[in-house]
Design a protein around this motif. Structure first.
Motif, PDB file in Angstrom:
ATOM      1  N   ILE A   1       4.980  10.521   4.163  1.00 31.47           N
ATOM      2  CA  ILE A   1       6.274  10.245   4.546  1.00 31.47           C
ATOM      3  C   ILE A   1       7.122   9.950   3.375  1.00 31.47           C
ATOM      4  O   ILE A   1       6.615   9.598   2.390  1.00 31.47           O
ATOM      5  N   ASP A   2       8.384   9.967   3.331  1.00 32.90           N
ATOM      6  CA  ASP A   2       9.169   9.491   2.164  1.00 32.90           C
ATOM      7  C   ASP A   2       9.587   8.019   2.128  1.00 32.90           C
ATOM      8  O   ASP A   2       9.995   7.459   1.126  1.00 32.90           O
ATOM      9  N   ALA A   3       9.620   7.341   3.339  1.00 33.91           N
ATOM     10  CA  ALA A   3      10.203   5.949   3.391  1.00 33.91           C
ATOM     11  C   ALA A   3       9.609   5.297   4.682  1.00 33.91           C
ATOM     12  O   ALA A   3       9.192   6.189   5.635  1.00 33.91           O
ATOM     13  N   LEU A   4       9.242   4.077   4.539  1.00 34.53           N
ATOM     14  CA  LEU A   4       8.649   3.393   5.545  1.00 34.53           C
ATOM     15  C   LEU A   4       9.297   1.968   5.744  1.00 34.53           C
ATOM     16  O   LEU A   4       9.731   1.186   4.803  1.00 34.53           O
TER      17      LEU A   4
ATOM     18  N   THR B   1       0.938  -1.351   0.014  1.00 33.70           N
ATOM     19  CA  THR B   1      -0.033   0.051  -0.111  1.00 33.70           C
ATOM     20  C   THR B   1       0.765   1.432  -0.150  1.00 33.70           C
ATOM     21  O   THR B   1       0.669   2.225  -0.686  1.00 33.70           O
ATOM     22  N   PHE B   2       1.986   1.283   1.071  1.00 32.93           N
ATOM     23  CA  PHE B   2       2.992   2.295   0.890  1.00 32.93           C
ATOM     24  C   PHE B   2       3.541   2.533  -0.393  1.00 32.93           C
ATOM     25  O   PHE B   2       3.557   3.706  -0.963  1.00 32.93           O
ATOM     26  N   ASP B   3       4.210   1.582  -0.868  1.00 32.84           N
ATOM     27  CA  ASP B   3       4.872   1.614  -2.318  1.00 32.84           C
ATOM     28  C   ASP B   3       3.889   2.087  -3.366  1.00 32.84           C
ATOM     29  O   ASP B   3       4.301   3.053  -4.174  1.00 32.84           O
ATOM     30  N   LYS B   4       2.624   1.775  -3.358  1.00 32.35           N
ATOM     31  CA  LYS B   4       1.673   2.157  -4.610  1.00 32.35           C
ATOM     32  C   LYS B   4       1.285   3.660  -4.471  1.00 32.35           C
ATOM     33  O   LYS B   4       1.490   4.436  -5.394  1.00 32.35           O
ATOM     34  N   TRP B   5       1.055   4.126  -2.971  1.00 34.00           N
ATOM     35  CA  TRP B   5       0.925   5.419  -2.643  1.00 34.00           C
ATOM     36  C   TRP B   5       2.218   6.246  -3.286  1.00 34.00           C
ATOM     37  O   TRP B   5       2.052   7.317  -3.760  1.00 34.00           O
ATOM     38  N   HIS B   6       3.290   5.798  -2.817  1.00 34.65           N
ATOM     39  CA  HIS B   6       4.454   6.586  -3.229  1.00 34.65           C
ATOM     40  C   HIS B   6       4.753   6.743  -4.704  1.00 34.65           C
ATOM     41  O   HIS B   6       5.403   7.552  -5.184  1.00 34.65           O
ATOM     42  N   SER B   7       4.396   5.484  -5.610  1.00 30.17           N
ATOM     43  CA  SER B   7       4.671   5.558  -6.826  1.00 30.17           C
ATOM     44  C   SER B   7       3.672   6.116  -7.737  1.00 30.17           C
ATOM     45  O   SER B   7       3.996   6.562  -8.944  1.00 30.17           O
ATOM     46  N   VAL B   8       2.379   6.407  -7.330  1.00 30.15           N
ATOM     47  CA  VAL B   8       1.487   6.529  -8.438  1.00 30.15           C
ATOM     48  C   VAL B   8       1.354   8.315  -8.568  1.00 30.15           C
ATOM     49  O   VAL B   8       1.885   8.933  -7.494  1.00 30.15           O
ATOM     50  N   VAL B   9       1.152   8.609  -9.607  1.00 29.10           N
ATOM     51  CA  VAL B   9       1.152  10.320  -9.888  1.00 29.10           C
ATOM     52  C   VAL B   9      -0.250  10.780 -10.088  1.00 29.10           C
ATOM     53  O   VAL B   9      -0.454  11.901  -9.883  1.00 29.10           O
ATOM     54  N   GLN B  10      -1.253  10.063 -10.500  1.00 24.71           N
ATOM     55  CA  GLN B  10      -2.378  10.667 -11.034  1.00 24.71           C
ATOM     56  C   GLN B  10      -3.240  10.840  -9.723  1.00 24.71           C
ATOM     57  O   GLN B  10      -3.338  10.215  -8.823  1.00 24.71           O
ATOM     58  N   GLY B  11      -3.912  11.953  -9.527  1.00 28.60           N
ATOM     59  CA  GLY B  11      -4.551  12.531  -8.511  1.00 28.60           C
ATOM     60  C   GLY B  11      -5.481  11.488  -7.743  1.00 28.60           C
ATOM     61  O   GLY B  11      -5.558  11.279  -6.533  1.00 28.60           O
ATOM     62  N   ALA B  12      -6.511  11.098  -8.534  1.00 29.49           N
ATOM     63  CA  ALA B  12      -7.494   9.973  -8.136  1.00 29.49           C
ATOM     64  C   ALA B  12      -7.030   8.833  -7.557  1.00 29.49           C
ATOM     65  O   ALA B  12      -7.429   8.278  -6.711  1.00 29.49           O
ATOM     66  N   ALA B  13      -5.925   8.340  -8.397  1.00 31.13           N
ATOM     67  CA  ALA B  13      -5.116   7.175  -7.757  1.00 31.13           C
ATOM     68  C   ALA B  13      -4.388   7.191  -6.519  1.00 31.13           C
ATOM     69  O   ALA B  13      -4.276   6.505  -5.572  1.00 31.13           O
ATOM     70  N   ARG B  14      -3.595   8.395  -6.426  1.00 32.70           N
ATOM     71  CA  ARG B  14      -3.036   8.768  -5.320  1.00 32.70           C
ATOM     72  C   ARG B  14      -3.944   8.772  -3.952  1.00 32.70           C
ATOM     73  O   ARG B  14      -3.684   8.578  -2.931  1.00 32.70           O
ATOM     74  N   GLU B  15      -5.075   9.414  -4.179  1.00 34.03           N
ATOM     75  CA  GLU B  15      -6.216   9.803  -3.085  1.00 34.03           C
ATOM     76  C   GLU B  15      -6.607   8.248  -2.586  1.00 34.03           C
ATOM     77  O   GLU B  15      -6.730   8.287  -1.675  1.00 34.03           O
ATOM     78  N   ARG B  16      -6.866   7.411  -3.775  1.00 31.20           N
ATOM     79  CA  ARG B  16      -7.308   6.049  -2.993  1.00 31.20           C
ATOM     80  C   ARG B  16      -6.288   5.486  -2.339  1.00 31.20           C
ATOM     81  O   ARG B  16      -6.511   4.841  -1.310  1.00 31.20           O
ATOM     82  N   TRP B  17      -4.972   5.467  -3.058  1.00 29.33           N
ATOM     83  CA  TRP B  17      -3.901   4.806  -2.087  1.00 29.33           C
ATOM     84  C   TRP B  17      -3.632   5.492  -0.685  1.00 29.33           C
ATOM     85  O   TRP B  17      -3.339   4.785   0.366  1.00 29.33           O
TER      86      TRP B  17
END
Length: 183
Positions: free
Chosen positions: A121-124, A92-108
């Motif tokens: 955060i920058d790293a987990l 979940t963190f990796d997906k949030w950190h890698s996606v750039v589109q607004g809607a996808a980033r918000e979902r993650w």
């Protein structure tokens, strides 16, 4: 019995103390702070998850003390292994950190928040996992052909609606475990 206006009321099919399996995970969170002079800061968050389907129960800023207890009967075995919960949090963190589109980033971001990841955060890192149990009072209620679970916190006596939903969703597992403990 009859309920309000003569309609069918729920009856208590089972009531008792149950020891709920939990996982206490330590999340190491790293972020850049400061406007002019960037400094890397690391902090830890201590998250308590129930070990049936991994729902976050509570987050702590300091490591909560866990004591040894005699549980006796009605100890629910965990359904979720620490490795599976760690993988879900990391993914979940990796997906949030890698996606750039607004809607996808918000979902993650919403998924990360549900898992107790303190964004941004920058790293987990997942630093520690401890198994433990929580005392809860469980009532299995029956009305005609349907059942549901009501959970009362064993520490403060309050109704716990999120845990009631988790145990209702795991009702088959719960009744199997209670039947096995009764033998």
């Amino acid at each position: 019995g009859k309920g309000v206006l003569g309609l069918g009321a729920e009856e208590v099919a089972w009531f008792g103390l149950v020891w709920l399996p939990c996982l206490l995970l330590t999340l190491g969170c790293t972020r850049q702070e400061g406007r002019l002079r960037k400094r890397t800061r690391h902090s830890s968050v201590f998250n308590l998850y129930e070990a049936l389907d991994g729902t976050l129960l509570e987050g702590f800023a300091v490591d909560p003390s866990i004591a040894e207890v005699e549980v006796g009967r009605h100890l629910l075995p965990p359904r979720l292994k620490p490795r599976a919960l760690r993988a879900e949090i990391t993914t979940t963190f990796d997906k949030w950190h890698s996606v750039v589109q607004g809607a996808a980033r918000e979902r993650w971001a919403q998924a990360a928040t549900r898992l107790g990841i303190p964004l941004p955060i920058d790293a987990l890192s997942l630093d520690d996992a401890t198994t433990c149990v929580l005392p809860v009072y469980v009532a299995i209620l029956r009305q005609r052909d349907s059942r549901r679970v009501v959970v009362i916190d064993g520490g403060d006596g309050t109704l716990d609606e999120p845990l009631s939903a988790v145990l209702t969703a795991n009702l088959g597992y719960l009744t199997e475990a209670l039947d096995a403990a009764a033998r």
